[in-house]
Write a protein that holds these residues in place. Structure first.
Motif, PDB file in Angstrom:
ATOM      1  N   CYS A 334       0.862  -1.178   0.000  1.00  0.00           N
ATOM      2  CA  CYS A 334       0.000   0.000   0.000  1.00  0.00           C
ATOM      3  C   CYS A 334       0.900   1.230   0.000  1.00  0.00           C
ATOM      4  N   PHE A 335       0.545   2.200  -0.815  1.00  0.00           N
ATOM      5  CA  PHE A 335       1.352   3.412  -0.854  1.00  0.00           C
ATOM      6  C   PHE A 335       1.296   4.120   0.498  1.00  0.00           C
ATOM      7  N   ALA A 336       2.472   4.569   0.961  1.00  0.00           N
ATOM      8  CA  ALA A 336       2.559   5.417   2.145  1.00  0.00           C
ATOM      9  C   ALA A 336       3.658   6.428   1.871  1.00  0.00           C
ATOM     10  N   SER A 337       3.430   7.667   2.251  1.00  0.00           N
ATOM     11  CA  SER A 337       4.454   8.691   1.990  1.00  0.00           C
ATOM     12  C   SER A 337       5.465   8.765   3.128  1.00  0.00           C
ATOM     13  N   GLY A 338       4.993   8.498   4.368  1.00  0.00           N
ATOM     14  CA  GLY A 338       5.873   8.683   5.518  1.00  0.00           C
ATOM     15  C   GLY A 338       6.059  10.147   5.888  1.00  0.00           C
ATOM     16  N   PHE A 339       5.305  11.026   5.266  1.00  0.00           N
ATOM     17  CA  PHE A 339       5.394  12.458   5.535  1.00  0.00           C
ATOM     18  C   PHE A 339       5.317  12.723   7.041  1.00  0.00           C
ATOM     19  N   PRO A 340       6.096  13.627   7.616  1.00  0.00           N
ATOM     20  CA  PRO A 340       7.090  14.505   6.997  1.00  0.00           C
ATOM     21  C   PRO A 340       8.522  14.004   7.193  1.00  0.00           C
ATOM     22  N   SER A 341       8.713  12.698   7.269  1.00  0.00           N
ATOM     23  CA  SER A 341      10.040  12.148   7.488  1.00  0.00           C
ATOM     24  C   SER A 341      11.005  12.587   6.377  1.00  0.00           C
ATOM     25  N   TRP A 342      12.282  12.633   6.695  1.00  0.00           N
ATOM     26  CA  TRP A 342      13.289  13.069   5.721  1.00  0.00           C
ATOM     27  C   TRP A 342      13.260  12.236   4.453  1.00  0.00           C
ATOM     28  N   ASN A 343      12.843  10.947   4.586  1.00  0.00           N
ATOM     29  CA  ASN A 343      12.832  10.079   3.410  1.00  0.00           C
ATOM     30  C   ASN A 343      11.423   9.893   2.845  1.00  0.00           C
ATOM     31  N   THR A 344      10.586  10.904   3.023  1.00  0.00           N
ATOM     32  CA  THR A 344       9.225  10.872   2.469  1.00  0.00           C
ATOM     33  C   THR A 344       9.246  10.461   0.992  1.00  0.00           C
ATOM     34  N   ASP A 345       8.359   9.516   0.649  1.00  0.00           N
ATOM     35  CA  ASP A 345       8.253   9.082  -0.751  1.00  0.00           C
ATOM     36  C   ASP A 345       7.135   9.856  -1.447  1.00  0.00           C
ATOM     37  N   SER A 346       7.396  10.284  -2.661  1.00  0.00           N
ATOM     38  CA  SER A 346       6.348  10.985  -3.404  1.00  0.00           C
ATOM     39  C   SER A 346       5.582   9.999  -4.278  1.00  0.00           C
ATOM     40  N   ILE A 347       4.373  10.384  -4.605  1.00  0.00           N
ATOM     41  CA  ILE A 347       3.522   9.521  -5.429  1.00  0.00           C
ATOM     42  C   ILE A 347       4.170   9.263  -6.788  1.00  0.00           C
ATOM     43  N   SER A 348       4.679  10.328  -7.407  1.00  0.00           N
ATOM     44  CA  SER A 348       5.214  10.153  -8.764  1.00  0.00           C
ATOM     45  C   SER A 348       6.473   9.280  -8.752  1.00  0.00           C
ATOM     46  N   ASP A 349       7.278   9.416  -7.694  1.00  0.00           N
ATOM     47  CA  ASP A 349       8.499   8.616  -7.636  1.00  0.00           C
ATOM     48  C   ASP A 349       8.160   7.133  -7.500  1.00  0.00           C
ATOM     49  N   ILE A 350       7.242   6.816  -6.571  1.00  0.00           N
ATOM     50  CA  ILE A 350       6.878   5.400  -6.394  1.00  0.00           C
ATOM     51  C   ILE A 350       6.202   4.875  -7.664  1.00  0.00           C
ATOM     52  N   ALA A 351       5.350   5.712  -8.269  1.00  0.00           N
ATOM     53  CA  ALA A 351       4.669   5.269  -9.500  1.00  0.00           C
ATOM     54  C   ALA A 351       5.687   4.927 -10.582  1.00  0.00           C
ATOM     55  N   SER A 352       6.796   5.674 -10.608  1.00  0.00           N
ATOM     56  CA  SER A 352       7.783   5.425 -11.661  1.00  0.00           C
ATOM     57  C   SER A 352       8.631   4.197 -11.374  1.00  0.00           C
ATOM     58  N   ARG A 353       8.609   3.743 -10.124  1.00  0.00           N
ATOM     59  CA  ARG A 353       9.477   2.621  -9.749  1.00  0.00           C
ATOM     60  C   ARG A 353       8.778   1.266  -9.794  1.00  0.00           C
ATOM     61  N   ILE A 354       7.470   1.262  -9.987  1.00  0.00           N
ATOM     62  CA  ILE A 354       6.748  -0.013 -10.010  1.00  0.00           C
ATOM     63  C   ILE A 354       6.005  -0.125 -11.348  1.00  0.00           C
ATOM     64  N   PRO A 355       5.696  -1.363 -11.758  1.00  0.00           N
ATOM     65  CA  PRO A 355       4.984  -1.531 -13.027  1.00  0.00           C
ATOM     66  C   PRO A 355       3.622  -0.828 -12.997  1.00  0.00           C
ATOM     67  N   ALA A 356       3.203  -0.300 -14.141  1.00  0.00           N
ATOM     68  CA  ALA A 356       1.923   0.416 -14.212  1.00  0.00           C
ATOM     69  C   ALA A 356       0.769  -0.482 -13.790  1.00  0.00           C
ATOM     70  N   SER A 357       0.919  -1.795 -14.012  1.00  0.00           N
ATOM     71  CA  SER A 357      -0.180  -2.707 -13.668  1.00  0.00           C
ATOM     72  C   SER A 357      -0.381  -2.815 -12.156  1.00  0.00           C
ATOM     73  N   TRP A 358       0.598  -2.327 -11.385  1.00  0.00           N
ATOM     74  CA  TRP A 358       0.481  -2.381  -9.926  1.00  0.00           C
ATOM     75  C   TRP A 358      -0.239  -1.147  -9.377  1.00  0.00           C
ATOM     76  N   HIS A 359      -0.335  -0.090 -10.186  1.00  0.00           N
ATOM     77  CA  HIS A 359      -0.718   1.213  -9.635  1.00  0.00           C
ATOM     78  C   HIS A 359      -2.035   1.206  -8.860  1.00  0.00           C
ATOM     79  N   ASN A 360      -3.087   0.687  -9.491  1.00  0.00           N
ATOM     80  CA  ASN A 360      -4.387   0.799  -8.831  1.00  0.00           C
ATOM     81  C   ASN A 360      -4.420   0.095  -7.487  1.00  0.00           C
ATOM     82  N   SER A 361      -3.838  -1.090  -7.434  1.00  0.00           N
ATOM     83  CA  SER A 361      -3.889  -1.806  -6.152  1.00  0.00           C
ATOM     84  C   SER A 361      -2.972  -1.156  -5.128  1.00  0.00           C
ATOM     85  N   VAL A 362      -1.806  -0.722  -5.532  1.00  0.00           N
ATOM     86  CA  VAL A 362      -0.851  -0.151  -4.574  1.00  0.00           C
ATOM     87  C   VAL A 362      -1.323   1.218  -4.068  1.00  0.00           C
TER      88      VAL A 362
END
Lengths: 420, 122
Positions: A334-362
């Motif tokens: 499941c997507f989590a940003s971890g905001f406001p931690s120093w290593n916060t993940d952005s939506i676009s970055d995670i989307a670019s790192r996983i296959p498009a077929s994973w997007h809706n479920s993740v």
């Protein structure tokens, strides 16, 4: 990897945002007069003194800052301590429709040495979350913080604070009893969570306070934050294994667990070992009647944050390939940003790192299914079908601990297992 | 005595004990379980351990029986446990507790007080 990394409006659930208080008075104001008096009021004595800190110190800080810059509305306030300012930052892209608040260093509190204070503080923190955060923005959802060093009181708090419709899970972070979370001492917590149909959330980092009983990385106290950042998954593997092997998921078949703050890269290795060992060791734990990985797939979901990032241009491909070795991670993550931690993940970055077929479920479906969202009817408790902890007699013939057998060259060899 | 290899008298195989038998260079484990008799290849399909040095037990399972929440052992389902890693195999058909590996089993029968072994398809 995915090319189109724009998620549509409202198409993302952020499973982990960390919220904190601007002043501890926000929390202690929810406590009884006696506790308020004992804890005191900051800044009523010269030099800012006047109160006992409710928050234990942590010896582990990241040089350069633990948080993203500019996540506070005032220079003196901690990051993500202003609900309106935080809502603006979390929801400003329009992509996130819901965010689950999981406390920041507040998650140390269940392990403070004074167990009665831990109980009172956990209650106050839950009421503060409801009054101060959930009331300020209806896209925020909360987790019930429990004083897990006193599991019966923790169970009571789940049944109390969990009644609030916007509390979508139960948070276990600090390990109050210094035992893997599958230990029977913790079972009253799971009983209450199953009863309330709330998933249990394990969050890394609860063991980083100076009062900690368990170490934030396995094997001994780390010296630096860098070590924790890399190995925070190591105690989590202990907890995940413990939940499965100790039979928690057979005792409470409807219990759901969410693991946050440790990424996903550790999953394949743990289950390669656990699955194959189970074939030979299952008689020690006969209530574990499925492959451990099956329990994991059925009863666990994992936050993407902090997503594993391998070096090199093909890093993302290699990470996904590693995950594919376990398979089906798209149904668990499941997507989590971890905001406001120093290593916060952005939506676009995670989307670019996983296959498009994973997007809706993740980004949405997995979290939608996992947490108990308002309006969702609380599912009935599923009764166990096996007696966890019972060891049946299996009629092992011959003394398994000392026996002789003939070798090919005719010698008689006594076979004595190690430890005998 | 049709189509079988005589491997000994019924009395040569004590109840619930694994007996090592060599037939034409192939080593087998033969064991009696009450009135039944089983034969299997003396090699674990996992890493080739000598199964004759393993252990016989009853199958243990955790199925719920008639609403009763308990653990179940089945006298009528004997298994052999490998001495190395304790993987377990059903003596009847060689199936493992979890699919993926299978122990090679052979048909053994009792005829006129003798135990006959049948190679080939079971």
């Amino acid at each position: 990897m995915s090319e189109n990394n724009d998620r549509g409006p409202g198409s993302v659930i952020d499973a982990t945002v960390h919220h904190h208080w601007a002043s501890q008075l926000e929390v202690t104001d929810h406590m009884s007069a006696g506790w308020r008096e004992q804890l005191g009021i900051p800044n009523t004595l010269p030099g800012g003194a006047g109160a006992m800190h409710i928050l234990p110190a942590t010896p582990y800080r990241r040089p350069g800052g633990d948080y993203l810059p500019e996540t506070t509305s005032s220079p003196t306030a901690p990051p993500a301590s202003d609900p309106e300012f935080t809502a603006k930052q979390v929801f400003e892209s329009g992509q996130v429709s819901r965010a689950i608040l999981g406390f920041d260093r507040g998650m140390f509190i269940p392990s403070v040495p004074n167990a009665y204070r831990a109980v009172a503080l956990a209650r106050a923190m839950n009421d503060w979350t409801i009054d101060h955060w959930l009331a300020s923005d209806d896209r925020f959802y909360g987790l019930v913080m429990v004083p897990n060093q006193t599991p019966l009181e923790a169970a009571e708090e789940i049944r109390r604070a969990g009644l609030n419709d916007r509390m979508v899970g139960v948070l276990l972070a600090a390990n109050g009893l210094n035992k893997p979370f599958g230990h029977p001492a913790y079972h009253p917590i799971y009983e209450a969570a199953a009863e309330m149909d709330l998933p249990i959330v394990f969050h890394a980092g609860g063991d980083q306070s100076s009062d900690t009983l368990t170490h934030p990385t396995a094997g001994g106290m780390p010296s630096t934050y860098a070590e924790i950042a890399a190995l925070s998954y190591s105690p989590m593997m202990t907890h995940v294994q413990s939940m499965i092997v100790q039979g928690v998921l057979e005792k409470y078949p409807s219990l759901r667990i969410f693991v946050s703050g440790v990424g996903v890269g550790w999953i394949p290795g743990l289950f390669f070992r656990l699955d194959v060992n189970w074939r030979g060791l299952r008689r020690e734990v006969p209530w574990v009647r499925k492959l451990p990985s099956e329990y994991f797939r059925e009863s666990f979901r994992i936050s993407s944050w902090p997503f594993d990032k391998a070096p090199g241009e093909d890093g993302p491909e290699r990470v996904v390939r590693a995950l594919e070795a376990f398979g089906g991670v798209d149904k668990l993550m499941c997507f989590a940003s971890g905001f406001p931690s120093w290593n916060t993940d952005s939506i676009s970055d995670i989307a670019s790192r996983i296959p498009a077929s994973w997007h809706n479920s993740v980004f949405k479906d997995n979290a939608e299914e996992w947490f108990r969202w308002p309006g969702k009817e609380r599912a009935a408790v599923v009764e166990p079908t096996v007696e966890v902890g019972e060891i049946p007699e299996t009629g092992e013939l011959g003394d398994p601990n000392r026996r002789t057998y003939e070798t090919e060259d005719g010698r008689e060899v006594e076979w004595v297992p190690a430890g005998d | 005595m049709k189509n079988g290899i005589d491997i000994g008298a019924w009395e040569d195989f004590p109840d619930k004990e694994i007996v090592r038998v060599e037939v034409g260079g192939t080593v087998l484990g033969v064991c009696r379980w009450g009135e039944l008799i089983y034969a299997f290849r003396n090699a674990c399909p996992h890493q080739g351990a000598p199964l004759c040095s393993g252990f016989m037990q009853q199958n243990v399972s955790a199925e719920m029986v008639a609403g009763d929440v308990s653990m179940l052992t089945r006298e009528e389902v004997p298994v052999v446990l490998c001495p190395w890693h304790r993987w377990e195999f059903n003596l009847e058909d060689g199936s493992a507790a979890w699919p993926g590996f299978k122990m090679r089993t052979y048909r053994a029968t009792r005829e006129s007080g003798r135990v006959l072994l049948h190679f080939g398809r079971k």
